[in-house]
Design an enzyme around this catalytic site. Structure first.
Site, mmCIF file in Angstrom:
data_model
loop_
_atom_site.group_PDB
_atom_site.id
_atom_site.type_symbol
_atom_site.label_atom_id
_atom_site.label_comp_id
_atom_site.label_asym_id
_atom_site.label_seq_id
_atom_site.Cartn_x
_atom_site.Cartn_y
_atom_site.Cartn_z
ATOM 1 N N THR A 64 0.825 -1.204 0.000
ATOM 2 C CA THR A 64 0.000 0.000 0.000
ATOM 3 C C THR A 64 0.861 1.257 0.000
ATOM 4 O OG1 THR A 64 -1.865 -1.076 1.104
ATOM 5 C CG2 THR A 64 -1.681 1.319 1.355
ATOM 6 N N GLY A 301 -6.094 -5.539 -3.313
ATOM 7 C CA GLY A 301 -6.672 -4.752 -2.226
ATOM 8 C C GLY A 301 -5.669 -3.766 -1.644
ATOM 9 N N ASP A 302 -4.406 -4.195 -1.572
ATOM 10 C CA ASP A 302 -3.357 -3.289 -1.085
ATOM 11 C C ASP A 302 -3.202 -2.105 -2.029
ATOM 12 O OD1 ASP A 302 -3.002 -5.354 0.724
ATOM 13 O OD2 ASP A 302 -1.275 -6.190 -0.333
ATOM 14 N N ALA A 303 -3.259 -2.382 -3.331
ATOM 15 C CA ALA A 303 -3.132 -1.313 -4.325
ATOM 16 C C ALA A 303 -4.302 -0.343 -4.226
ATOM 17 C CB ALA A 303 -3.041 -1.907 -5.729
ATOM 18 N N GLY A 306 -3.668 1.935 -1.492
ATOM 19 C CA GLY A 306 -2.627 2.893 -1.831
ATOM 20 C C GLY A 306 -3.142 4.043 -2.663
#
Length: 467
Positions: A64, A301-303, A306
């Site tokens: 992220t 999901g992390d992206a 971010g």
């Protein structure tokens, strides 16, 4: 000492990603799962490295943090966590430096740097994690004078849910600092087991949250441990869960809570509390991606988090923040791991430069208007930009996604000879450029063919100036 607007905390891991369906059988792994490594799995990391693996600065919150830094000006994001003093830590340092992400790791000689082996099989990925040093972060590092000075200067905090298994005290300290200064505190749920196994820590941290991220399975886990009757992944239940999350007790009453629940290809649900007991629930359709374009779902999901955080740092509204999250998630899906590759801009620059070499009059033509019927609306009239100016825009900030929205606020057309650049090539080129221009609409750039001159050109549709 540099001042970073966004400070992130969680468990840093060296992600080792490679394709290898046969490794699933060898190490008794499921195609789409996440486990902690046991003795029988220790050899998987060497096997992945032998297959030209992609090495990334991983761990959910570090993914992220890299994503947010990708969209923001340099030195905007600082990441904290614990690593060893081994070669893996050096590789992690190099990966973060390459990504432009600043880190202040706690380094321990007593434990190896954490690793996550990611086995790619088709659109599935199986993750096998050895936490190593990441499991030994402590609040003393966070509260040391140097690190705490960064915390006191930060304008936004993000803590990943996995850190509740390591040092919930550190997460609570950042939450308290955010509440004290009335700056946003953001939390990512991480995984369903966080709600089940660490509910007490989760509830304490949740009281400090101003924004939360989670997917539908993490949301239903939260609902189950909090005794909600609505605890399925149906559309109505997800909305009800989002409302309950948004209305959960809060330390900093100056800020109402916003809860974001992603659902894969289904619309993203966002519940926004008003601070008076009311909640507005919104749905945002995801950016559609053809199945054939999906390379890897790792870290999508992390992206998303971010991209959303980058919007918050820049003071964007909710709709734009969600759109930025979806844009970055879509980019990550098209790559092996959330690498946030920067090569497209250079290909575009090279192509345009070649056009200038092949056609010496291209730069001259780009400086003068193409005659066309005047529009009724003044703001949509074409404005032409020098070719060298266009190139400098692309190269100046290494394809930061917002370059064109910062500097090109009017329409312009870049004429290209159709005889040399056929339509299918223009389509590829315009697709590449569109990848760089968030948060512009997808219709921003399109190849056109002039019916009278029989020439092809790229048309950049006008976009609003940034505030």
């Amino acid at each position: 000492m540099p001042s970073y607007k966004l400070l992130c905390l969680e468990n840093p891991l060296l992600d080792i990603q490679a394709e290898g369906e046969d490794l699933l059988t060898k190490y008794n792994l499921k195609p789409n799962d996440a486990i902690l490594a046991e003795d029988q799995h220790k050899g998987i990391y060497a096997d992945l490295l032998s297959r030209n693996a992609v090495l990334l600065a991983g761990g959910a919150a570090q993914n992220t943090a890299r994503g947010a830094q990708y969209l923001l000006p340099s030195s905007s994001v600082l990441y904290l966590g614990c690593v060893g003093t081994d070669d893996a830590a050096k590789t992690l340092d190099d990966a973060c430096t390459k990504a432009g992400l600043a880190t202040e790791y706690l380094r321990t000689p007593d434990h190896p740097t954490g690793r996550c082996g990611v086995v790619i099989s088709g659109h599935n990925r199986s993750m096998c994690t050895d936490l190593g040093a990441a499991n030994h972060y402590n609040i003393e590092h966070l509260q040391s004078p140097k690190i705490w000075a960064h915390a006191e200067a930060a304008e936004l905090f993000y803590v990943g849910g996995y850190h509740l298994t390591v040092s919930p005290e550190a997460a609570l300290a950042l939450g308290a600092e955010a509440a004290k200064r009335n700056v946003p505190f953001v939390f990512g749920m991480g995984a369903p087991f966080i709600a089940y196994a660490f509910q007490d820590a989760l509830d304490k941290v949740w009281e400090y949250t101003d924004y939360t991220f989670g997917n539908e399975t993490e949301a239903t886990a939260w609902a189950e441990v909090h005794g909600l009757e609505t605890k399925t992944t149906s559309a109505d239940d997800i909305k009800a869960i989002a409302k309950a999350m948004a209305l959960y007790s809060k330390k900093n009453e100056k800020r109402a809570r916003t809860c974001v629940i992603t659902q894969g290809t289904e619309p993203t649900v966002v519940a926004v509390a008003d601070g008076k007991g009311g909640v507005e629930v919104k749905e945002f359709p995801v950016h559609v991606i053809a199945k054939s374009e999906i390379v890897d779902t790792t870290g999508a999901g992390d992206a998303f988090a971010g991209g959303f955080l980058a919007g918050l740092v820049e003071g964007k509204g909710l709709d734009v923040c969600v759109d930025m999250g979806m844009w970055l998630a879509a980019k990550g899906l098209r790559e092996l791991g959330p690498r946030y590759v920067r090569f497209l801009v250079y290909r575009c620059v090279v192509v345009l430069w070649c056009c200038d070499v092949l056609y010496g009059n291209l730069a001259r033509r780009a400086r003068h208007p193409i005659r066309k019927r005047q529009s009724k609306h003044k703001e949509t009239n074409p404005k032409h930009v020098k070719l060298d100016s266009l190139l400098s825009l692309f190269s100046a900030q290494e394809n930061k996604a917002y370059i064109l929205t910062t500097q090109l606020t009017h329409n312009f057309q870049l004429p290209l000879p159709k005889t040399i650049l056929p339509t299918h090539f223009l389509l590829h080129l315009s697709s590449d450029l569109n990848c760089l221009q968030h948060p512009c609409p997808s219709t921003l750039l399109r190849p056109r063919f002039h019916p009278q001159t029989k020439k092809g050109y790229l048309h950049f549709q006008g976009v609003p100036a940034r505030p």
